[in-house]
Write a protein that holds these residues in place. Structure first.
Motif, PDB file in Angstrom:
ATOM      1  N   GLY A  61     -19.220  82.004  35.789  1.00  0.00           N
ATOM      2  CA  GLY A  61     -19.754  81.746  37.119  1.00  0.00           C
ATOM      3  C   GLY A  61     -18.989  80.719  37.931  1.00  0.00           C
ATOM      4  N   ILE A  62     -17.937  80.149  37.371  1.00  0.00           N
ATOM      5  CA  ILE A  62     -17.173  79.117  38.063  1.00  0.00           C
ATOM      6  C   ILE A  62     -15.686  79.438  37.953  1.00  0.00           C
ATOM      7  CG2 ILE A  62     -16.657  76.643  38.186  1.00  0.00           C
ATOM      8  CD1 ILE A  62     -19.281  76.228  36.559  1.00  0.00           C
ATOM      9  N   GLU A  63     -14.997  79.515  39.094  1.00  0.00           N
ATOM     10  CA  GLU A  63     -13.554  79.745  39.077  1.00  0.00           C
ATOM     11  C   GLU A  63     -12.850  78.401  38.939  1.00  0.00           C
ATOM     12  OE1 GLU A  63     -10.112  82.224  41.492  1.00  0.00           O
ATOM     13  OE2 GLU A  63     -12.044  81.912  42.436  1.00  0.00           O
ATOM     14  N   ASP A  64     -12.542  78.050  37.681  1.00  0.00           N
ATOM     15  CA  ASP A  64     -11.969  76.735  37.407  1.00  0.00           C
ATOM     16  C   ASP A  64     -10.877  76.770  36.336  1.00  0.00           C
ATOM     17  OD1 ASP A  64     -13.487  77.309  35.189  1.00  0.00           O
ATOM     18  OD2 ASP A  64     -14.701  75.486  35.271  1.00  0.00           O
ATOM     19  N   GLY A  65     -10.406  77.959  35.989  1.00  0.00           N
ATOM     20  CA  GLY A  65      -9.369  78.064  34.969  1.00  0.00           C
ATOM     21  C   GLY A  65      -9.887  77.920  33.552  1.00  0.00           C
ATOM     22  N   ARG A  66     -11.202  77.972  33.390  1.00  0.00           N
ATOM     23  CA  ARG A  66     -11.814  77.846  32.067  1.00  0.00           C
ATOM     24  C   ARG A  66     -12.876  78.925  31.924  1.00  0.00           C
ATOM     25  NH1 ARG A  66     -14.441  72.310  31.905  1.00  0.00           N
ATOM     26  NH2 ARG A  66     -14.763  72.895  29.765  1.00  0.00           N
ATOM     27  N   ASN A  67     -13.206  79.268  30.701  1.00  0.00           N
ATOM     28  CA  ASN A  67     -14.270  80.239  30.447  1.00  0.00           C
ATOM     29  C   ASN A  67     -15.299  79.582  29.544  1.00  0.00           C
ATOM     30  OD1 ASN A  67     -15.775  82.541  30.379  1.00  0.00           O
ATOM     31  ND2 ASN A  67     -14.555  83.529  28.805  1.00  0.00           N
ATOM     32  N   VAL A  68     -15.954  78.572  30.075  1.00  0.00           N
ATOM     33  CA  VAL A  68     -16.925  77.803  29.306  1.00  0.00           C
ATOM     34  C   VAL A  68     -18.233  77.778  30.080  1.00  0.00           C
ATOM     35  CG1 VAL A  68     -17.438  75.563  28.280  1.00  0.00           C
ATOM     36  CG2 VAL A  68     -15.070  76.347  28.395  1.00  0.00           C
ATOM     37  N   ALA A  69     -19.262  78.354  29.499  1.00  0.00           N
ATOM     38  CA  ALA A  69     -20.572  78.341  30.149  1.00  0.00           C
ATOM     39  C   ALA A  69     -21.118  76.923  30.136  1.00  0.00           C
ATOM     40  CB  ALA A  69     -21.524  79.280  29.420  1.00  0.00           C
ATOM     41  N   PRO A  70     -21.824  76.542  31.189  1.00  0.00           N
ATOM     42  CA  PRO A  70     -22.418  75.209  31.212  1.00  0.00           C
ATOM     43  C   PRO A  70     -23.382  75.033  30.043  1.00  0.00           C
ATOM     44  CG  PRO A  70     -22.639  76.280  33.352  1.00  0.00           C
ATOM     45  CD  PRO A  70     -22.114  77.298  32.398  1.00  0.00           C
ATOM     46  N   GLN A  71     -23.370  73.856  29.439  1.00  0.00           N
ATOM     47  CA  GLN A  71     -24.242  73.561  28.305  1.00  0.00           C
ATOM     48  C   GLN A  71     -25.624  73.164  28.826  1.00  0.00           C
ATOM     49  OE1 GLN A  71     -22.929  70.384  25.768  1.00  0.00           O
ATOM     50  NE2 GLN A  71     -24.521  70.739  24.288  1.00  0.00           N
ATOM     51  N   VAL A  72     -26.653  73.716  28.214  1.00  0.00           N
ATOM     52  CA  VAL A  72     -28.028  73.353  28.565  1.00  0.00           C
ATOM     53  C   VAL A  72     -28.557  72.458  27.449  1.00  0.00           C
ATOM     54  CG1 VAL A  72     -30.340  74.198  29.043  1.00  0.00           C
ATOM     55  CG2 VAL A  72     -28.361  75.513  29.810  1.00  0.00           C
ATOM     56  N   GLN A  73     -29.145  71.331  27.851  1.00  0.00           N
ATOM     57  CA  GLN A  73     -29.712  70.390  26.899  1.00  0.00           C
ATOM     58  C   GLN A  73     -31.204  70.253  27.176  1.00  0.00           C
ATOM     59  OE1 GLN A  73     -27.093  67.126  28.127  1.00  0.00           O
ATOM     60  NE2 GLN A  73     -26.350  67.055  26.026  1.00  0.00           N
ATOM     61  N   VAL A  74     -31.964  69.964  26.132  1.00  0.00           N
ATOM     62  CA  VAL A  74     -33.396  69.698  26.278  1.00  0.00           C
ATOM     63  C   VAL A  74     -33.667  68.329  25.678  1.00  0.00           C
ATOM     64  CG1 VAL A  74     -34.065  70.821  24.119  1.00  0.00           C
ATOM     65  CG2 VAL A  74     -35.722  70.608  25.964  1.00  0.00           C
ATOM     66  N   CYS A  75     -34.544  67.589  26.339  1.00  0.00           N
ATOM     67  CA  CYS A  75     -34.913  66.266  25.856  1.00  0.00           C
ATOM     68  C   CYS A  75     -36.021  66.405  24.819  1.00  0.00           C
ATOM     69  CB  CYS A  75     -35.385  65.385  27.015  1.00  0.00           C
ATOM     70  SG  CYS A  75     -35.900  63.745  26.477  1.00  0.00           S
ATOM     71  N   ALA A  76     -35.776  65.874  23.626  1.00  0.00           N
ATOM     72  CA  ALA A  76     -36.767  65.944  22.552  1.00  0.00           C
ATOM     73  C   ALA A  76     -37.980  65.069  22.845  1.00  0.00           C
ATOM     74  CB  ALA A  76     -36.135  65.540  21.228  1.00  0.00           C
ATOM     75  N   LYS A  77     -37.850  64.131  23.775  1.00  0.00           N
ATOM     76  CA  LYS A  77     -38.953  63.226  24.086  1.00  0.00           C
ATOM     77  C   LYS A  77     -39.879  63.805  25.153  1.00  0.00           C
ATOM     78  CE  LYS A  77     -40.013  58.492  25.432  1.00  0.00           C
ATOM     79  NZ  LYS A  77     -39.452  57.197  25.816  1.00  0.00           N
ATOM     80  N   CYS A  78     -39.311  64.264  26.293  1.00  0.00           N
ATOM     81  CA  CYS A  78     -40.161  64.730  27.397  1.00  0.00           C
ATOM     82  C   CYS A  78     -40.120  66.238  27.606  1.00  0.00           C
ATOM     83  CB  CYS A  78     -39.811  64.014  28.703  1.00  0.00           C
ATOM     84  SG  CYS A  78     -38.219  64.492  29.422  1.00  0.00           S
ATOM     85  N   GLY A  79     -39.174  66.941  26.947  1.00  0.00           N
ATOM     86  CA  GLY A  79     -39.112  68.393  27.046  1.00  0.00           C
ATOM     87  C   GLY A  79     -38.385  68.939  28.253  1.00  0.00           C
ATOM     88  N   ARG A  80     -37.870  68.080  29.114  1.00  0.00           N
ATOM     89  CA  ARG A  80     -37.140  68.541  30.303  1.00  0.00           C
ATOM     90  C   ARG A  80     -35.768  69.057  29.911  1.00  0.00           C
ATOM     91  NH1 ARG A  80     -39.310  66.451  35.355  1.00  0.00           N
ATOM     92  NH2 ARG A  80     -41.526  66.296  34.900  1.00  0.00           N
ATOM     93  N   THR A  81     -35.272  70.030  30.677  1.00  0.00           N
ATOM     94  CA  THR A  81     -33.935  70.563  30.428  1.00  0.00           C
ATOM     95  C   THR A  81     -32.966  70.008  31.455  1.00  0.00           C
ATOM     96  OG1 THR A  81     -34.371  72.525  31.751  1.00  0.00           O
ATOM     97  CG2 THR A  81     -34.763  72.699  29.381  1.00  0.00           C
ATOM     98  N   ARG A  82     -31.701  70.006  31.057  1.00  0.00           N
ATOM     99  CA  ARG A  82     -30.648  69.486  31.917  1.00  0.00           C
ATOM    100  C   ARG A  82     -29.373  70.263  31.627  1.00  0.00           C
ATOM    101  NH1 ARG A  82     -28.921  63.162  32.636  1.00  0.00           N
ATOM    102  NH2 ARG A  82     -27.833  63.561  34.577  1.00  0.00           N
ATOM    103  N   VAL A  83     -28.622  70.600  32.658  1.00  0.00           N
ATOM    104  CA  VAL A  83     -27.364  71.331  32.499  1.00  0.00           C
ATOM    105  C   VAL A  83     -26.217  70.334  32.500  1.00  0.00           C
ATOM    106  CG1 VAL A  83     -25.819  73.047  33.516  1.00  0.00           C
ATOM    107  CG2 VAL A  83     -28.294  73.383  33.593  1.00  0.00           C
ATOM    108  N   GLY A  84     -25.315  70.501  31.545  1.00  0.00           N
ATOM    109  CA  GLY A  84     -24.155  69.625  31.428  1.00  0.00           C
ATOM    110  C   GLY A  84     -24.162  68.928  30.090  1.00  0.00           C
ATOM    111  N   GLU A  85     -23.205  68.045  29.918  1.00  0.00           N
ATOM    112  CA  GLU A  85     -23.130  67.260  28.690  1.00  0.00           C
ATOM    113  C   GLU A  85     -23.447  65.824  29.061  1.00  0.00           C
ATOM    114  OE1 GLU A  85     -19.699  67.899  26.217  1.00  0.00           O
ATOM    115  OE2 GLU A  85     -19.495  69.934  26.980  1.00  0.00           O
ATOM    116  N   HIS A  86     -24.667  65.416  28.779  1.00  0.00           N
ATOM    117  CA  HIS A  86     -25.127  64.085  29.150  1.00  0.00           C
ATOM    118  C   HIS A  86     -25.579  63.324  27.919  1.00  0.00           C
ATOM    119  CE1 HIS A  86     -25.037  65.415  33.314  1.00  0.00           C
ATOM    120  NE2 HIS A  86     -25.648  66.514  32.900  1.00  0.00           N
ATOM    121  N   ARG A  87     -25.557  62.030  28.010  1.00  0.00           N
ATOM    122  CA  ARG A  87     -26.002  61.184  26.907  1.00  0.00           C
ATOM    123  C   ARG A  87     -27.495  60.883  27.016  1.00  0.00           C
ATOM    124  NH1 ARG A  87     -24.083  56.916  22.965  1.00  0.00           N
ATOM    125  NH2 ARG A  87     -26.143  56.318  22.288  1.00  0.00           N
ATOM    126  N   PHE A  88     -27.990  60.703  28.259  1.00  0.00           N
ATOM    127  CA  PHE A  88     -29.381  60.312  28.462  1.00  0.00           C
ATOM    128  C   PHE A  88     -30.112  61.309  29.354  1.00  0.00           C
ATOM    129  CE2 PHE A  88     -26.949  56.420  27.753  1.00  0.00           C
ATOM    130  CZ  PHE A  88     -27.639  55.871  26.686  1.00  0.00           C
TER     131      PHE A  88
END
Length: 100
Positions: A61-88
Motif C-alpha cells: 500500500g505504500i510506494e517506498d521501494g520496500r515490500n513491508v506491511a505496516p506492523q500492528v501492535q496491541v497493548c497488553a495493558k489497555c488493549g488498544r492497537t497501534r500501527v508501526g513499531e513503537h516502544r510505548f
C-alpha cells in the motif's frame, strides 16, 4: 533478548552489520545478474520488469521501494492497537506492546 542478557558490544554489532552487509551485496549481485539475463534473452523487457517491481512495491500500500506491511501492535495493558513499531502505548504509556 531478555532483560538478563547484556546488550552486544559495539564490536559485536559492527561484526554483525558487516556480515549482513556482505550477504545483502551478494543477494543484490545475484538479483542484478538474473534481471540482466532475463532482459538479454528477451524473456522480459526493461519496462515490463520495472512495472513488476513497482507492482510489488505497492503490495503493502505504500510506494517506498520496500515490500513491508505496516506492523500492528496491541497493548497488553489497555488493549488498544497501534500501527508501526513503537516502544510505548500512545494511550496508556505502557511498554507492554506486542506485535499481532
Amino acid at each position: 533478548m531478555d532483560r538478563s542478557t547484556p546488550p552486544p558490544s559495539p564490536e559485536e554489532l559492527e561484526a554483525r552489520l558487516e556480515s549482513v552487509d556482505g550477504r545483502l551485496q551478494q543477494v543484490t549481485m545475484r538479483l542484478e545478474a538474473l534481471c540482466d539475463l532475463l532482459v538479454a534473452r528477451g524473456a522480459v523487457g526493461e519496462p515490463e520488469l520495472l512495472a513488476k517491481v513497482r507492482e510489488i512495491d505497492l503490495r503493502d500500500g505504500i510506494e517506498d521501494g520496500r515490500n513491508v506491511a505496516p506492523q500492528v501492535q496491541v497493548c497488553a495493558k489497555c488493549g488498544r492497537t497501534r500501527v508501526g513499531e513503537h516502544r510505548f502505548c500512545a494511550h496508556c504509556g505502557s511498554d507492554a506492546l506486542q506485535a499481532l
